[in-house]
Scaffold this motif. Structure first.
Motif: not given
Length: 181
Positions: A94, A165-168, A171-174
């Protein structure tokens, strides 16, 4: 001095009284010292040390003299070990993170990692670390009903702004910025 080849010769002589006699001269050859061989292997581009002298890959006739003063040679053959080809490794992370390769952390980029093969010869692993495409932050807007707090994805929120906070999929945060009005 006359020179004589290998063989037997009758050399006529005259003694002090004027009487003839002969000397039988027998010329023999020393046993031939056979040429010998030596060899060495080196890494590509290196030299082989033989009797204090450096030799590149190739074949060499090294002159010698035996105990009788007769010449012979040592044929030295220097060869190179097979070249171990460079190899490649890769990893994705990420944005802003590092990639762990063999216990060491690497940021996004390309790295030449030196190696040594079983013959002691150098080669390298080219490690390429790339970043997953960044998932952009998004926004959500929810209107507040004056009866109860607003519900967004089964979570209740009061009036205000929230960074969720989310995870695509990689597995990377956005984040989703949610505004409740």
């Amino acid at each position: 001095g006359q020179e004589y080849a290998v063989g037997s010769y009758d050399i006529p002589r005259v003694d002090g009284n004027g009487c003839p006699y002969k000397t039988v001269l027998t010329v023999t050859a020393y046993p031939v010292t056979p040429d010998d061989a030596a060899s060495g292997e080196v890494c590509e581009g290196e030299t082989f040390n033989y009797e204090g002298q450096e030799y590149a890959v190739g074949s060499y006739d090294i002159p010698r003299v035996d105990g009788n003063g007769c010449p012979y040679k040592t044929v030295l053959t220097v060869t190179a070990y097979p070249v171990t080809p460079d190899d490649a490794a890769s990893g994705e992370v990420c944005e802003g993170e590092t990639y762990n390769y063999e216990g060491q952390e690497y940021a996004v980029g390309s790295y030449d990692i030196p190696r040594v093969d079983g013959n002691g010869c150098p080669y390298k692993t080219v490690l390429t670390v790339t970043a997953y495409p960044v998932t952009p932050d998004d926004a959500a807007s929810v209107s507040y009903s004056h009866v109860a707090p607003s519900n967004y994805e089964r979570q209740e929120y009061a009036v205000g702004s929230y960074a969720i906070t989310r995870v695509d999929g990689t597995g990377c945060p956005y984040k989703t910025v949610m505004t409740v009005t």
